[in-house]
Design a protein around this motif. Structure first.
Motif, PDB file in Angstrom:
ATOM      1  N   ARG A   1       1.281  -0.053   0.804  1.00 46.37           N
ATOM      2  CA  ARG A   1       0.091  -0.672   0.201  1.00 46.37           C
ATOM      3  C   ARG A   1       0.424  -2.053  -0.351  1.00 46.37           C
ATOM      4  NH1 ARG A   1      -1.883  -1.301  -4.814  1.00 46.37           N
ATOM      5  NH2 ARG A   1      -0.129  -0.167  -5.722  1.00 46.37           N
ATOM      6  N   ARG A   2       1.520  -2.124  -1.088  1.00 45.24           N
ATOM      7  CA  ARG A   2       1.919  -3.409  -1.665  1.00 45.24           C
ATOM      8  C   ARG A   2       2.304  -4.407  -0.580  1.00 45.24           C
ATOM      9  NH1 ARG A   2       6.582  -2.316  -5.638  1.00 45.24           N
ATOM     10  NH2 ARG A   2       6.413  -4.575  -5.867  1.00 45.24           N
ATOM     11  N   ALA A   3       2.952  -3.921   0.478  1.00 44.63           N
ATOM     12  CA  ALA A   3       3.335  -4.803   1.574  1.00 44.63           C
ATOM     13  C   ALA A   3       2.104  -5.365   2.279  1.00 44.63           C
ATOM     14  CB  ALA A   3       4.219  -4.054   2.568  1.00 44.63           C
ATOM     15  N   THR A   4       1.101  -4.506   2.484  1.00 46.85           N
ATOM     16  CA  THR A   4      -0.135  -4.953   3.127  1.00 46.85           C
ATOM     17  C   THR A   4      -0.840  -6.011   2.278  1.00 46.85           C
ATOM     18  OG1 THR A   4      -0.415  -2.792   4.177  1.00 46.85           O
ATOM     19  CG2 THR A   4      -2.369  -4.197   4.034  1.00 46.85           C
TER      20      THR A   4
ATOM     21  N   GLU B   1       1.220  -9.272   2.350  1.00 45.39           N
ATOM     22  CA  GLU B   1       1.078 -10.004   3.606  1.00 45.39           C
ATOM     23  C   GLU B   1      -0.270 -10.727   3.665  1.00 45.39           C
ATOM     24  OE1 GLU B   1       0.703  -9.318   8.403  1.00 45.39           O
ATOM     25  OE2 GLU B   1       0.947  -7.605   7.080  1.00 45.39           O
ATOM     26  N   ALA B   2      -1.317 -10.023   3.233  1.00 48.46           N
ATOM     27  CA  ALA B   2      -2.645 -10.643   3.236  1.00 48.46           C
ATOM     28  C   ALA B   2      -2.679 -11.850   2.295  1.00 48.46           C
ATOM     29  CB  ALA B   2      -3.699  -9.616   2.819  1.00 48.46           C
ATOM     30  N   GLN B   3      -2.030 -11.713   1.140  1.00 50.84           N
ATOM     31  CA  GLN B   3      -1.996 -12.818   0.176  1.00 50.84           C
ATOM     32  C   GLN B   3      -1.268 -14.023   0.751  1.00 50.84           C
ATOM     33  OE1 GLN B   3       0.245 -11.910  -3.333  1.00 50.84           O
ATOM     34  NE2 GLN B   3       0.034 -13.944  -4.201  1.00 50.84           N
ATOM     35  N   LEU B   4      -0.078 -13.776   1.332  1.00 50.60           N
ATOM     36  CA  LEU B   4       0.696 -14.879   1.895  1.00 50.60           C
ATOM     37  C   LEU B   4      -0.032 -15.535   3.068  1.00 50.60           C
ATOM     38  CD1 LEU B   4       4.297 -13.360   1.848  1.00 50.60           C
ATOM     39  CD2 LEU B   4       3.474 -15.292   0.495  1.00 50.60           C
ATOM     40  N   THR B   5      -0.640 -14.701   3.923  1.00 49.56           N
ATOM     41  CA  THR B   5      -1.362 -15.250   5.073  1.00 49.56           C
ATOM     42  C   THR B   5      -2.514 -16.133   4.616  1.00 49.56           C
ATOM     43  OG1 THR B   5      -0.797 -13.303   6.399  1.00 49.56           O
ATOM     44  CG2 THR B   5      -2.630 -14.657   7.166  1.00 49.56           C
ATOM     45  N   ALA B   6      -3.241 -15.677   3.593  1.00 50.38           N
ATOM     46  CA  ALA B   6      -4.357 -16.472   3.070  1.00 50.38           C
ATOM     47  C   ALA B   6      -3.848 -17.777   2.465  1.00 50.38           C
ATOM     48  CB  ALA B   6      -5.120 -15.667   2.022  1.00 50.38           C
ATOM     49  N   GLU B   7      -2.758 -17.698   1.711  1.00 50.03           N
ATOM     50  CA  GLU B   7      -2.208 -18.909   1.094  1.00 50.03           C
ATOM     51  C   GLU B   7      -1.738 -19.900   2.149  1.00 50.03           C
ATOM     52  OE1 GLU B   7       0.880 -17.685  -1.518  1.00 50.03           O
ATOM     53  OE2 GLU B   7      -0.488 -16.888  -3.057  1.00 50.03           O
TER      54      GLU B   7
ATOM     55  N   GLN C   1       9.230 -16.245   6.288  1.00 52.92           N
ATOM     56  CA  GLN C   1      10.185 -15.180   6.562  1.00 52.92           C
ATOM     57  C   GLN C   1       9.707 -13.855   5.968  1.00 52.92           C
ATOM     58  OE1 GLN C   1      13.010 -15.174   8.472  1.00 52.92           O
ATOM     59  NE2 GLN C   1      12.983 -12.966   8.067  1.00 52.92           N
ATOM     60  N   GLU C   2       9.087 -13.920   4.758  1.00 53.33           N
ATOM     61  CA  GLU C   2       8.603 -12.701   4.115  1.00 53.33           C
ATOM     62  C   GLU C   2       7.462 -12.079   4.911  1.00 53.33           C
ATOM     63  OE1 GLU C   2       7.049 -11.073  -0.239  1.00 53.33           O
ATOM     64  OE2 GLU C   2       7.587 -13.189   0.017  1.00 53.33           O
ATOM     65  N   VAL C   3       6.561 -12.920   5.436  1.00 52.16           N
ATOM     66  CA  VAL C   3       5.473 -12.408   6.264  1.00 52.16           C
ATOM     67  C   VAL C   3       6.038 -11.685   7.488  1.00 52.16           C
ATOM     68  CG1 VAL C   3       3.572 -13.067   7.778  1.00 52.16           C
ATOM     69  CG2 VAL C   3       3.747 -14.073   5.514  1.00 52.16           C
ATOM     70  N   GLN C   4       7.052 -12.314   8.111  1.00 49.82           N
ATOM     71  CA  GLN C   4       7.670 -11.695   9.281  1.00 49.82           C
ATOM     72  C   GLN C   4       8.331 -10.365   8.916  1.00 49.82           C
ATOM     73  OE1 GLN C   4      10.670 -14.107  11.136  1.00 49.82           O
ATOM     74  NE2 GLN C   4      10.846 -12.816  12.934  1.00 49.82           N
ATOM     75  N   THR C   5       9.020 -10.333   7.765  1.00 50.24           N
ATOM     76  CA  THR C   5       9.682  -9.103   7.320  1.00 50.24           C
ATOM     77  C   THR C   5       8.663  -8.007   7.041  1.00 50.24           C
ATOM     78  OG1 THR C   5      11.496 -10.363   6.325  1.00 50.24           O
ATOM     79  CG2 THR C   5      11.178  -8.110   5.546  1.00 50.24           C
ATOM     80  N   LEU C   6       7.561  -8.365   6.381  1.00 50.24           N
ATOM     81  CA  LEU C   6       6.531  -7.386   6.057  1.00 50.24           C
ATOM     82  C   LEU C   6       5.906  -6.801   7.320  1.00 50.24           C
ATOM     83  CD1 LEU C   6       4.823  -9.246   3.071  1.00 50.24           C
ATOM     84  CD2 LEU C   6       6.183  -7.162   2.930  1.00 50.24           C
TER      85      LEU C   6
ATOM     86  N   GLY D   1      -3.574   0.334   1.758  1.00 53.96           N
ATOM     87  CA  GLY D   1      -3.987  -0.751   0.878  1.00 53.96           C
ATOM     88  C   GLY D   1      -4.999  -0.336  -0.159  1.00 53.96           C
ATOM     89  N   ASP D   2      -5.251   0.968  -0.282  1.00 56.40           N
ATOM     90  CA  ASP D   2      -6.272   1.448  -1.201  1.00 56.40           C
ATOM     91  C   ASP D   2      -5.792   1.382  -2.639  1.00 56.40           C
ATOM     92  OD1 ASP D   2      -8.048   4.608  -1.617  1.00 56.40           O
ATOM     93  OD2 ASP D   2      -8.422   2.611  -2.389  1.00 56.40           O
ATOM     94  N   GLY D   3      -4.848   2.248  -2.977  1.00 59.66           N
ATOM     95  CA  GLY D   3      -4.272   2.234  -4.307  1.00 59.66           C
ATOM     96  C   GLY D   3      -5.184   2.746  -5.397  1.00 59.66           C
ATOM     97  N   THR D   4      -6.279   3.415  -5.038  1.00 61.69           N
ATOM     98  CA  THR D   4      -7.229   3.883  -6.048  1.00 61.69           C
ATOM     99  C   THR D   4      -7.023   5.342  -6.410  1.00 61.69           C
ATOM    100  OG1 THR D   4      -8.823   4.496  -4.333  1.00 61.69           O
ATOM    101  CG2 THR D   4      -8.957   2.260  -5.204  1.00 61.69           C
ATOM    102  N   GLY D   5      -6.087   6.007  -5.750  1.00 61.23           N
ATOM    103  CA  GLY D   5      -5.848   7.420  -6.050  1.00 61.23           C
ATOM    104  C   GLY D   5      -6.763   8.354  -5.294  1.00 61.23           C
ATOM    105  N   THR D   6      -7.552   7.846  -4.332  1.00 64.70           N
ATOM    106  CA  THR D   6      -8.490   8.693  -3.597  1.00 64.70           C
ATOM    107  C   THR D   6      -7.779   9.676  -2.668  1.00 64.70           C
ATOM    108  OG1 THR D   6      -8.698   6.925  -1.954  1.00 64.70           O
ATOM    109  CG2 THR D   6     -10.366   7.031  -3.677  1.00 64.70           C
ATOM    110  N   ASP D   7      -6.478   9.475  -2.433  1.00 64.57           N
ATOM    111  CA  ASP D   7      -5.749  10.411  -1.581  1.00 64.57           C
ATOM    112  C   ASP D   7      -5.345  11.657  -2.348  1.00 64.57           C
ATOM    113  OD1 ASP D   7      -4.045   8.935  -3.168  1.00 64.57           O
ATOM    114  OD2 ASP D   7      -2.412   8.905  -1.716  1.00 64.57           O
TER     115      ASP D   7
END
Length: 377
Positions: free
Chosen positions: A73-76, A79-85, A147-152, A343-349
């Motif tokens: 979840r954190r990786a997703t 990655e989205a944050q870095l890609t947007a930036e 490099q971090e985006v590639q690693t993720l 990427g949810d992280g809301t505890g719905t699982d």
């Protein structure tokens, strides 16, 4: 004008870079946890106390899978944050590269020219000297982000294989644990249950209060006294399963039901353990509570855990702290479901609910007076 634009671009990129976190580290550590759990599962066969070894292995798998979900979840999100930036900075990057390319391909004598003469050229040179270290820092940060985006992305691609092994391992551990508990013969036993008396008690009671008050009647003989005492751990006992607190005692749930116990949200097939050494006073279906287990850690005190799909042990057995008493219902999510909700992280699982009631001298008391609920699992 061009010199001013170039300097503005250089000054923009010389600003201090924001500190970057590395969520990929969490996912890599989770993969190591799952690998270690796999090794422990292999070693459990030769363990002296196989039930304990398998219980610890199953808990290790659960912790590893939980960490893997969180890491993905954190990786997703990262990655989205870095890609947007990087997309936002794409225009500035192109402009900067154009300026640097122009400076690099211009003959040295031309670089010394400035509309304001030698003094302007000197000032420009001083400004360039000041921003160059910052520019290098920003270039390194940009390279690090790429490099971090590639690693993720590589991490998420390899996660499927790790999750496959982890999900297979946790299922094998559950199966082996059930078999080991069925074969266990070394536990002390305070009494032997009379199934006829138990059936009569169940049919003659309509509430948990009535059933709990008649527990002494289900034994084939007298139940020996015990000197067990856990009063010194009051308020400090860990919850019997990993989960999140959904409802406290006395709170009304979504169905409009108010109970004297608390409700813990767990993931499907979560292992439930005995939080202390205790006697199993009853295990099995009861009323509308589904499968439950009633533990007696000390005289006059009962822990009731209901909502289980499977229950372990035998009524009358004295089990040690940490002994497995059951599994929550539900189906273990497949890899696709885990990846899609990473990427949810809301505890719905945490779709299953474990009801925990504490009874002292046959009256319900707030479970939080005995259990520590300040940390979610």
């Amino acid at each position: 004008m061009r010199v001013q634009s170039a300097l503005a671009a250089l000054l923009f990129w010389s600003a201090p870079a924001a500190a970057q976190t590395s969520p990929s580290e969490a996912a890599l550590q989770a993969a190591e946890m799952l690998e270690q759990a796999s090794i422990s599962l292999t070693e459990a066969d030769s363990a002296r106390n196989r039930v304990r070894a398998l219980t610890e292995t199953l808990q290790a798998y659960e912790a590893g899978l939980t960490a893997m979900r969180d890491g993905l979840r954190r990786a997703t999100l990262r990655e989205a944050q870095l890609t947007a930036e990087l997309r936002v900075r794409e225009r500035e990057v192109a402009q900067l590269l154009g300026v640097l390319q122009t400076i690099e391909t211009t003959a040295p004598p031309v670089l010394m020219l400035h509309p304001s003469g030698p003094l302007g050229a000197a000032r420009t040179g001083m400004m360039l000297a000041e921003v160059t270290p910052g520019l290098n820092t920003q270039a390194q940060a940009l390279a690090g982000d790429l490099q971090e985006v590639q690693t993720l992305r590589q991490l998420q691609q390899s996660a499927a294989n790790t999750l496959t092994k982890g999900l297979t391992g946790v299922q094998d551990a559950r199966t082996q644990l059930s078999e080991a508990i069925a074969d266990r013969t070394d536990l002390p036993r305070r009494f032997v249950e009379d199934p006829v008396r138990t059936a009569i008690l169940i049919s003659s009671t309509e509430t948990l209060d009535g059933f709990a008050s008649g527990l002494s009647e289900i034994s084939e003989g007298e139940i020996p006294d015990t000197s067990a005492d856990i009063s010194g751990r009051k308020g400090k006992i860990a919850l019997p399963a990993q989960g999140v607190l959904l409802h406290r005692a006395g709170e009304t749930d979504a169905a409009g039901v108010t109970r004297p116990g608390l409700v813990l949200g767990t993931r499907p097939r979560t292992l439930v353990i005995s939080p202390t050494a205790a006697t199993i006073r009853y295990r099995g279906p009861l009323l509308d509570l589904g499968n439950l287990v009633i533990l007696e850690p000390q005289p006059g005190l009962l822990f009731v855990f209901s909502g289980l799909q499977e229950v372990y042990g035998q009524t009358g057995e004295v089990i040690p702290e940490g002994a497995p008493v059951g599994l929550m219902p539900g189906e273990t999510p497949q890899i696709g479901a885990i990846m899609s909700t990473s990427g949810d992280g809301t505890g719905t699982d945490r779709s299953e609910t474990l009801y925990i009631e504490v009874r002292q001298d046959n009256s319900p008391v707030d479970p939080e007076s005995w259990f520590r609920t300040d940390k979610d699992g």
